[in-house]
Design a protein around this motif. Structure first.
Motif, PDB file in Angstrom:
ATOM      1  N   PHE A 233       0.859  -1.176   0.000  1.00 56.55           N
ATOM      2  CA  PHE A 233       0.000   0.000   0.000  1.00 56.55           C
ATOM      3  C   PHE A 233       0.902   1.235   0.000  1.00 56.55           C
ATOM      4  O   PHE A 233       1.821   1.334   0.820  1.00 56.55           O
ATOM      5  CB  PHE A 233      -0.894  -0.013   1.241  1.00 56.55           C
ATOM      6  N   THR A 234       0.634   2.176  -0.918  1.00 61.19           N
ATOM      7  CA  THR A 234       1.499   3.354  -1.047  1.00 61.19           C
ATOM      8  C   THR A 234       0.684   4.637  -0.956  1.00 61.19           C
ATOM      9  O   THR A 234      -0.505   4.667  -1.284  1.00 61.19           O
ATOM     10  CB  THR A 234       2.248   3.362  -2.398  1.00 61.19           C
ATOM     11  N   PRO A 271       0.805   6.307   6.553  1.00 59.19           N
ATOM     12  CA  PRO A 271      -0.151   5.204   6.681  1.00 59.19           C
ATOM     13  C   PRO A 271       0.151   4.329   7.895  1.00 59.19           C
ATOM     14  O   PRO A 271       1.304   4.003   8.177  1.00 59.19           O
ATOM     15  CB  PRO A 271       0.064   4.415   5.376  1.00 59.19           C
ATOM     16  N   TYR A 272      -0.903   3.946   8.627  1.00 59.34           N
ATOM     17  CA  TYR A 272      -0.792   3.008   9.761  1.00 59.34           C
ATOM     18  C   TYR A 272      -1.710   1.832   9.469  1.00 59.34           C
ATOM     19  O   TYR A 272      -2.911   2.014   9.264  1.00 59.34           O
ATOM     20  CB  TYR A 272      -1.169   3.700  11.072  1.00 59.34           C
ATOM     21  N   TYR A 273      -1.142   0.629   9.473  1.00 60.98           N
ATOM     22  CA  TYR A 273      -1.855  -0.550   8.991  1.00 60.98           C
ATOM     23  C   TYR A 273      -2.238  -1.467  10.142  1.00 60.98           C
ATOM     24  O   TYR A 273      -1.407  -1.785  11.005  1.00 60.98           O
ATOM     25  CB  TYR A 273      -0.956  -1.298   7.995  1.00 60.98           C
ATOM     26  N   MET A 279      -7.242  -2.857   7.760  1.00 57.92           N
ATOM     27  CA  MET A 279      -7.598  -1.449   7.608  1.00 57.92           C
ATOM     28  C   MET A 279      -6.342  -0.582   7.602  1.00 57.92           C
ATOM     29  O   MET A 279      -5.328  -0.937   8.211  1.00 57.92           O
ATOM     30  CB  MET A 279      -8.512  -0.990   8.753  1.00 57.92           C
ATOM     31  N   VAL A 280      -6.409   0.552   6.905  1.00 57.60           N
ATOM     32  CA  VAL A 280      -5.322   1.522   6.864  1.00 57.60           C
ATOM     33  C   VAL A 280      -5.849   2.871   7.327  1.00 57.60           C
ATOM     34  O   VAL A 280      -6.901   3.325   6.875  1.00 57.60           O
ATOM     35  CB  VAL A 280      -4.730   1.659   5.440  1.00 57.60           C
ATOM     36  N   TYR A 292      -9.788   6.623   7.050  1.00 58.54           N
ATOM     37  CA  TYR A 292      -9.496   5.198   7.163  1.00 58.54           C
ATOM     38  C   TYR A 292     -10.208   4.407   6.067  1.00 58.54           C
ATOM     39  O   TYR A 292     -11.307   4.751   5.621  1.00 58.54           O
ATOM     40  CB  TYR A 292      -9.791   4.639   8.555  1.00 58.54           C
ATOM     41  N   PHE A 293      -9.507   3.348   5.632  1.00 58.08           N
ATOM     42  CA  PHE A 293      -9.912   2.541   4.491  1.00 58.08           C
ATOM     43  C   PHE A 293      -9.817   1.063   4.861  1.00 58.08           C
ATOM     44  O   PHE A 293      -9.037   0.681   5.734  1.00 58.08           O
ATOM     45  CB  PHE A 293      -8.990   2.797   3.289  1.00 58.08           C
ATOM     46  N   GLU A 294     -10.609   0.250   4.178  1.00 62.18           N
ATOM     47  CA  GLU A 294     -10.524  -1.201   4.323  1.00 62.18           C
ATOM     48  C   GLU A 294      -9.998  -1.789   3.022  1.00 62.18           C
ATOM     49  O   GLU A 294     -10.428  -1.396   1.927  1.00 62.18           O
ATOM     50  CB  GLU A 294     -11.890  -1.791   4.654  1.00 62.18           C
ATOM     51  N   ILE A 295      -9.054  -2.715   3.132  1.00 63.50           N
ATOM     52  CA  ILE A 295      -8.485  -3.377   1.963  1.00 63.50           C
ATOM     53  C   ILE A 295      -9.076  -4.782   1.872  1.00 63.50           C
ATOM     54  O   ILE A 295      -8.998  -5.561   2.836  1.00 63.50           O
ATOM     55  CB  ILE A 295      -6.944  -3.451   2.067  1.00 63.50           C
ATOM     56  N   THR A 296      -9.692  -5.106   0.726  1.00 64.87           N
ATOM     57  CA  THR A 296     -10.316  -6.421   0.535  1.00 64.87           C
ATOM     58  C   THR A 296      -9.866  -7.027  -0.795  1.00 64.87           C
ATOM     59  O   THR A 296      -9.128  -6.402  -1.564  1.00 64.87           O
ATOM     60  CB  THR A 296     -11.856  -6.311   0.543  1.00 64.87           C
TER      61      THR A 296
END
Length: 469
Positions: A233-234, A271-273, A279-280, A292-296
């Motif tokens: 993730f960038t 970014p904090y993962y 979630m980021v 904040y975002f969710e990665i799926t």
């Protein structure tokens, strides 16, 4: 009539809230160094903040329970001779903290369980190998005592802090390194660099195994972190200076999995993962909001959830490991927002009606036990983190003494002179022995009197400064 289908996710309603004022930390002089560091590190026991200090670099370490106003004379950790640029708590011992500085060194500290009663200036070990300032420091996620540093000399050095020796040195970067992130088992790390390249490095092969030129077209600094499943993730900037985030598969770097434009702002997005929730949290330097975002695995792969906003802009941010959250309140994350003069904890919760432990919110998480020793990792062994259950809450362990066993270079050489410390006092004349003991007692008395004088002067100075406030 067709209806739009709402994506199902238990994190669609994450609720952010600042704690009460008395639960924050006030009167902290946060560092004004112009470096894109978080300036803050936190674990289930302590909060550490890089602060302004005269005559070198220092940081403040507070037990989490010691909230409220911080005394102006509270002792600092002040062993560096130049400003401190980055700090990181050891994932395998909550009392061990690493720091790096403009003075070209990194240091490892053992913090006592109680509050500091006097300044701490003696590190457990000093790591000297860089020729310019050291701006990045990060612990290996699963191997004991493995620490990575990166400096403005463009070198990446991996240390065994148990012996104080450098294990691996890599010089593959032609310019300043912006960020470094280990993958989940510590077999690889990814870097972003001023030459606009994103690299994936295998430290034990001392090789760059994959790289991508300009994952973000802008020339401003990028950040990159590994996700749990091995993607990267960038955050960066577009050619028109819009902030942008991306998700990449390092085995197919040609096209991004996802690329999303956010807004126009100068602040670098940190970014904090959260690997457990996938979630980021994005915290921009100078922003007053946290997105904040969710990665799926489903398109669009990076799903925007919500934004937490407050009035004051943040100078830096600390991210609590999952072991430190309050499971009884359905807290899934806690961030520590640095302002000019204070630190505000922000809790992220998923509202639930039941008071029972929520298994779906809290899968087993990385615990404090290392999965392997330094020699195993160096020999090519890889292990995922050892997981622990959060059912019933996490209980922090007591401090364990950290020991450094350095090799003695004198062991391989014949000694030609007797050391003073090995002098045989039995063969000394009684008059000389008596005189030496008397001088020793006088020296001790002098040191004690000087310490008392310094303490009295410090008390008078503090009364004077308090009186002029």
């Amino acid at each position: 009539m067709s209806r739009s289908i709402v994506r199902q996710s238990k994190f669609r309603h994450v609720f952010g809230q600042t704690v009460k004022a008395e639960q924050g930390y006030d009167d902290i002089r946060v560092s004004k160094v112009t470096w894109d560091s978080s300036f803050c590190a936190v674990n289930p026991k302590f909060l550490a903040v890089i602060v302004e200090s005269s005559g070198g670099g220092a940081f403040l370490v507070l037990p989490l329970v010691k909230s409220g106003r911080v005394d102006k004379n509270y002792p600092l950790v002040n062993g560096h001779s130049g400003p401190v640029l980055d700090i990181d708590w050891c994932p395998h011992d909550d009392n061990i903290l690493a720091s790096c500085s403009e003075d070209t060194t990194a240091m490892v500290w053992q913090i006592p369980d109680h509050s500091l009663t006097r300044p701490l200036s003696d590190p457990v070990v000093v790591l000297e190998g860089h020729s310019k300032r050291v701006g990045i420091i990060t612990w290996h996620p699963t191997a004991r005592n493995i620490l990575l540093t990166a400096g403005s000399d463009n070198l990446v050095i991996i240390w065994n802090v148990g012996t104080g020796e450098p294990l691996i040195t890599m010089d593959d970067h032609p310019d300043l390194i912006y960020s470094i992130s280990w993958n989940r088992n510590g077999s690889l790390f990814c870097t972003t660099c001023k030459d606009r390249r994103l690299r994936v490095c295998d430290p034990r092969k001392r090789d760059v195994v994959a790289e991508r030129l300009a994952p973000h077209e802008g020339i401003r600094p990028m950040r990159a972190i590994f996700t749990k499943d091995g993607n990267i993730f960038t955050t960066g900037f577009t050619r028109m200076s819009q902030r942008e985030l991306g998700l990449w598969d390092p085995t197919h770097f040609e096209e991004p999995i996802a690329l999303l434009e956010l807004d126009t702002s100068n602040g670098v997005l940190l970014p904090y993962y959260d690997a457990d929730a996938s979630m980021v949290y994005l915290c921009g330097k100078g922003d007053s909001s946290i997105r904040y975002f969710e990665i799926t695995d489903e398109p669009p792969f990076v799903h925007y959830l919500s934004t937490f906003s407050s009035k004051e802009p943040q100078r830096g941010m600390g991210f609590m490991p999952k072991r430190g959250v309050d499971v009884t309140k359905c807290e899934i994350a806690r961030l520590f927002k640095l302002l000019d003069k204070k630190c505000e904890p922000i809790t992220m919760t998923v509202p639930r009606k039941s008071d029972l432990f929520q298994d779906d919110l809290y899968p087993d998480t990385a615990g404090p036990e290392p999965a392997m020793e330094p020699e195993e990792w160096l020999n090519g062994h890889d292990e995922d983190p050892i997981l622990v259950s959060l059912r019933g809450g996490y209980v922090a362990h007591k401090s364990r003494e950290f020991k450094v066993s350095k090799k003695n270079v004198l062991d391989s050489r014949p000694t030609t002179r007797r050391s003073v410390s090995t002098l045989d006092t039995n063969n000394l004349p009684p008059e000389l022995l008596g005189r030496l003991l008397e001088e020793l007692q006088n020296l001790k008395a002098t040191v004690l009197s000087q310490e008392k004088r310094i303490s009295d002067l410090e008390n008078k100075l503090s009364q004077f400064t308090n009186g002029t406030d």
